[in-house]
Motif scaffolding. Structure first.
Motif, PDB file in Angstrom:
ATOM      1  N   ARG A   1     -38.864 -17.615 118.518  1.00 16.39           N
ATOM      2  CA  ARG A   1     -38.894 -17.742 117.054  1.00 16.39           C
ATOM      3  C   ARG A   1     -39.615 -19.012 116.612  1.00 16.39           C
ATOM      4  O   ARG A   1     -39.665 -19.325 115.432  1.00 16.39           O
ATOM      5  N   GLY A   2     -40.123 -19.766 117.604  1.00 17.75           N
ATOM      6  CA  GLY A   2     -40.958 -20.919 117.256  1.00 17.75           C
ATOM      7  C   GLY A   2     -40.322 -22.275 117.506  1.00 17.75           C
ATOM      8  O   GLY A   2     -40.939 -23.303 117.287  1.00 17.75           O
ATOM      9  N   LEU A   3     -39.069 -22.286 117.985  1.00 11.13           N
ATOM     10  CA  LEU A   3     -38.416 -23.569 118.263  1.00 11.13           C
ATOM     11  C   LEU A   3     -38.833 -24.066 119.642  1.00 11.13           C
ATOM     12  O   LEU A   3     -38.940 -23.278 120.577  1.00 11.13           O
ATOM     13  N   THR A   4     -39.042 -25.372 119.781  1.00 10.22           N
ATOM     14  CA  THR A   4     -39.327 -25.902 121.105  1.00 10.22           C
ATOM     15  C   THR A   4     -38.061 -25.794 121.954  1.00 10.22           C
ATOM     16  O   THR A   4     -36.966 -25.590 121.423  1.00 10.22           O
ATOM     17  N   GLU A   5     -38.229 -25.960 123.251  1.00 11.73           N
ATOM     18  CA  GLU A   5     -37.088 -25.857 124.156  1.00 11.73           C
ATOM     19  C   GLU A   5     -35.994 -26.856 123.751  1.00 11.73           C
ATOM     20  O   GLU A   5     -34.812 -26.522 123.728  1.00 11.73           O
TER      21      GLU A   5
ATOM     22  N   GLN B   1     -35.505 -28.235 120.769  1.00 10.98           N
ATOM     23  CA  GLN B   1     -34.908 -27.818 119.496  1.00 10.98           C
ATOM     24  C   GLN B   1     -33.912 -26.675 119.711  1.00 10.98           C
ATOM     25  O   GLN B   1     -32.841 -26.639 119.101  1.00 10.98           O
TER      26      GLN B   1
ATOM     27  N   MET C   1     -34.805 -18.147 121.327  1.00 12.20           N
ATOM     28  CA  MET C   1     -35.013 -19.127 120.261  1.00 12.20           C
ATOM     29  C   MET C   1     -36.438 -19.662 120.273  1.00 12.20           C
ATOM     30  O   MET C   1     -37.029 -19.897 119.223  1.00 12.20           O
ATOM     31  N   GLN C   2     -36.986 -19.841 121.471  1.00 18.55           N
ATOM     32  CA  GLN C   2     -38.384 -20.284 121.559  1.00 18.55           C
ATOM     33  C   GLN C   2     -39.307 -19.228 120.962  1.00 18.55           C
ATOM     34  O   GLN C   2     -40.304 -19.550 120.329  1.00 18.55           O
TER      35      GLN C   2
ATOM     36  N   ASP D   1     -42.848 -20.941 122.545  1.00 18.25           N
ATOM     37  CA  ASP D   1     -42.692 -21.356 121.148  1.00 18.25           C
ATOM     38  C   ASP D   1     -44.047 -21.577 120.475  1.00 18.25           C
ATOM     39  O   ASP D   1     -44.207 -21.300 119.285  1.00 18.25           O
TER      40      ASP D   1
ATOM     41  N   LEU E   1     -29.978 -26.848 118.909  1.00 21.17           N
ATOM     42  CA  LEU E   1     -29.360 -25.914 117.976  1.00 21.17           C
ATOM     43  C   LEU E   1     -28.176 -25.194 118.636  1.00 21.17           C
ATOM     44  O   LEU E   1     -27.131 -25.007 118.025  1.00 21.17           O
ATOM     45  N   SER E   2     -28.350 -24.814 119.904  1.00 19.97           N
ATOM     46  CA  SER E   2     -27.255 -24.160 120.631  1.00 19.97           C
ATOM     47  C   SER E   2     -26.038 -25.066 120.728  1.00 19.97           C
ATOM     48  O   SER E   2     -24.908 -24.625 120.540  1.00 19.97           O
TER      49      SER E   2
ATOM     50  N   PHE F   1     -35.076 -18.653 125.590  1.00 20.41           N
ATOM     51  CA  PHE F   1     -36.317 -17.906 125.376  1.00 20.41           C
ATOM     52  C   PHE F   1     -36.314 -17.223 124.013  1.00 20.41           C
ATOM     53  O   PHE F   1     -37.305 -17.239 123.283  1.00 20.41           O
TER      54      PHE F   1
ATOM     55  N   ALA G   1     -45.315 -18.224 119.539  1.00 18.15           N
ATOM     56  CA  ALA G   1     -44.588 -17.731 118.363  1.00 18.15           C
ATOM     57  C   ALA G   1     -45.154 -18.352 117.096  1.00 18.15           C
ATOM     58  O   ALA G   1     -45.385 -17.667 116.101  1.00 18.15           O
TER      59      ALA G   1
END
Lengths: 254, 470
Positions: B426-430, B432, B423-424, A75, B436-437, B421, A78
């Protein structure tokens, strides 16, 4: 100008070595294509740059503008500006595209700062129009029940929204019919510019008719064996990969 | 998972505080006939209730713990060490917050209850340990003839309605804990909505346990007369103690012909609370009873809201979300008893197990042979977050006869590492990404909650997920 530099990279998954001393310099403002047969390690390269946890870098380095990113979480990479358009994007049930992208953009803002909703939607709709996506697309769950073409368009939509410094496009043409290929390529081309570097990974030359690369690299057995201009892609199209495979076999035998 | 523990404590922070309170009335520890006499005397109850309680005590003592099918953790409840009645005296709950004693009021203010009341509620009852400290209904709603008061007041002031339905939907001997509640009950709401009256805003009860080694046994009875509609919401919190706290409520709903009752629960007890609750609704002809049940807190929750569809075309629905964090067991589900033709029921249950959390779904659906045109739909989905997480499903579906239909779907899924992975990337922390999931997983159900609750629910899930990774 920024550089994404891959320096003599060796990568394994379990005991199996997949990348064997790969080097590449991708500056912003250029589009590089990587071509190669199945199993040559193209997708591995994209995932390793993005920080996929399954792969181990055994030696070599990946440098983002001179700084190693190997210790960074996916992340963090990214947010630094690396984007991977996945060959097989994951489904996220129940999470709409609008909410997902909003969360991704929010994650790039400093703590305490809130994304401005009106500007966000204006930008989102502009990029969707570019990719010829209907408005109701935003309320669908990310990749859930999407056709192959919709998935790839959704990847490019995300890329357009996140405006990465370096974009890695992994087999973005796979599963696309010619119309979808044109739309996706149009979307990618509109993102080309001096601020962006792109690495386009593909098995077929076809995509490169639409996204014309500045340089083409041929990857065999985890290494770049030949680099050249876009004419190299045409040679591969005409002659296949066999001519490039031969010296590799000798090298392994030696 | 040491990280998880600290995060869970942060999650509980909203309810995890305690101000000292002087109790004027304390029945002491243990439950026997003397305890019941004490409670009856303090509350000034009529003789029929005293007898009702004593009969219930006998049944409670006779009935074995249901550990042949339920969790053995029940054996850790030491009934003799629990205090069964605690109050400050002045039994009549206050009608304005200004009259509520300061030491109790500040608790509810900190929980935001008066603020919520001003914003979006038609009436509020706030129970502190055994008795309601505050009970008020908006004037306009009262003028429509809606009765909203504590059950103690109702049995004294409105015996003609109260007695008719009290203990009729859930008989004393239904199970060991309904018997316990019937013996020791105190507090809870009584609501009567006259024919044709539709209460536009929700009525809310807030249950607060403040004392240690305490048992809260509220009793709620809601009657929607013909064509009436009402939504009731309940919330609950308690500070975290090292010792076990017991919460054992009985909630009875009666929806007469064409009436609609919606009952919403957001349960956020601290994780030392045994939450053993019996909830059932009776739906007459064309009536509808809907339970929206969300369980986030407690050590062990056992709760299976039910609907008995007694009149033709009656409908029953249970929407259930359970989040079982480290060390928690959410044993929840639904009961749908079809007792008339063309009755329909729907159960949607989603559970999330985190860390060593365990979510159990138990569902009972019964459609007897002689009925026609009955339908049930059951969906139950479980999401497992960590490898140590656990889920079980025990559906008991009996559908007889040829003119009835039943559909059951169940799934167990995990948030895959590829999904995280993605989602990460795209910049989200694990954390986050996980959050979200999980929010996505329950999204369709959360939307059925009133806005104010769904925001709270999302926040609780976010906090819970922060601790689940790393």
């Amino acid at each position: 100008m920024k550089h994404l530099k891959i320096d003599n990279l060796h990568v394994s998954i379990g005991d199996r070595e997949i990348l064997r001393g790969l080097s590449l310099d991708l500056p912003t403002g250029q589009v590089h294509a990587i071509m190669g047969p199945n199993g040559s390690g193209k997708s591995t390269l994209a995932k390793v740059i993005a920080g996929h946890p399954d792969y181990t870098v055994t030696s070599g380095d990946i440098l983002f503008d001179g700084e190693s990113i190997l210790v960074m979480e996916p992340d963090a990479r990214a947010r630094q500006g690396i984007f991977l358009a996945f060959q097989y994007p994951s489904e996220i049930p129940g999470v709409t595209i609008a909410n997902f992208l909003r969360a991704a953009l929010q994650a790039r803002l400093p703590e305490g700062e809130e994304l401005e909703a009106t500007e966000y939607y204006a930008k989102l709709y502009e990029k969707m129009d570019l990719l010829e996506m209907p408005r109701n697309f935003t309320s669908r769950a990310v990749n859930e029940g999407f056709s192959g073409g919709e998935k790839k368009r959704c990847e490019i939509l995300q890329m357009a929204m996140l405006q990465p410094t370096f974009a890695l496009l992994d087999e973005t043409d796979s599963g696309l019919d010619i119309d979808a290929l044109k739309i996706v390529s149009h979307g990618v081309n509109s993102l080309r510019g001096p601020e962006t570097g792109m690495l386009v990974i593909t098995h077929y030359q076809r995509l490169l008719n639409y996204i014309v690369p500045d340089f083409v690299h041929v990857m065999i057995n985890g290494r770049i064996v030949e680099s050249g201009t876009k004419e190299l892609a045409l040679k591969l199209e005409a002659e296949g990969y066999d001519w490039a495979t031969e010296p590799e076999a000798e090298a392994v035998g030696a | 998972m040491s990280n998880t523990q600290t995060q869970l404590d942060i999650d509980r922070e909203k309810g995890n505080f305690r101000y000292d309170v002087d109790y004027e009335f304390d029945a002491g520890t243990g439950l026997n006939e003397k305890t019941i006499d004490y409670i009856c005397d303090v509350k000034g109850e009529p003789d029929w209730i005293r007898q009702f309680r004593k009969d219930a005590l006998k049944k409670f003592l006779e009935k074995p713990m249901p550990t042949h099918w339920a969790s053995h953790d029940l054996e850790n409840i030491i009934f003799d060490k629990i205090r069964y009645y605690l109050s400050q005296g002045g039994q009549k709950p206050k009608k304005t917050w200004d009259e509520v004693p300061e030491d109790v009021k500040r608790t509810f203010e900190r929980l935001g209850i008066p603020e919520q009341e001003r914003k979006f509620l038609a009436g509020v009852e706030a129970q502190f340990d055994s008795e309601a400290a505050y009970s008020n209904i908006k004037e306009a709603v009262g003028k429509q003839g809606v009765i909203f008061m504590g059950s103690t007041d109702a049995l004294k002031e409105r015996p003609e309605i109260f007695r008719k339905w009290f203990g009729k939907v859930i008989p004393t001997g239904d199970n060991k804990f309904s018997a316990l509640n019937s013996a020791a009950f105190s507090g809870g709401s009584f609501i009567y909505v006259p024919p044709g009256v539709k209460v536009s805003h929700p009525l809310q009860a807030y249950f607060r346990i403040n004392a240690e080694n305490f048992g809260q046994f509220e009793r709620t009875l809601i009657i929607a007369d013909e064509g009436a509609e009402v939504t009731y919401m309940e919330g609950c919190t308690a500070p975290k103690f090292d010792t076990a706290t017991l919460h054992s409520a009985v909630v009875e709903l009666v929806a007469l012909k064409g009436a609609k009752i919606q009952y919403i629960t957001v349960q956020n007890w601290s994780n030392n609370v045994f939450n053993l609750v019996t909830k059932r609704g009776l739906a007459m002809e064309d009536a509808e009873v809907k339970w929206i049940d969300c369980n986030i807190g407690s050590r062990l929750t056992m709760k299976y809201p039910g609907v008995v569809m007694k009149g033709r075309r009656a409908r029953g629905e249970v929407i259930s979300i359970a989040l079982a964090g480290d060390g928690q067991h959410q044993d929840t589900g639904a009961k749908m008893v079809h007792a008339a033709d063309e009755t329909t029921s729907n159960i949607v249950s989603k559970s999330i197990s985190v860390g060593t959390g365990r979510a159990t779904y138990r569902g009972l659906v019964n459609i007897p042979r002689h009925l026609k045109g009955c339908k049930n739909n059951t969906e139950c989905d479980a999401l497992l977050i960590n490898t140590s997480s656990r889920t079980d499903t025990y559906p008991a579906i009996t559908v007889r006869g040829t003119g009835n239909a039943c559909q059951h779907e169940a799934s167990v899924s995990q948030v895959s590492s590829e999904q995280i992975f993605y989602m990460q990337q795209r910049g989200l922390t694990e954390a986050q990404a996980m959050s979200l999931s999980v929010n996505g997983f329950v999204n369709d159900l959360v939307r059925q909650f009133p806005m104010e609750y769904s925001v709270e629910l999302k926040r609780l899930i976010d906090l819970e997920m922060e601790g689940s990774v790393g």
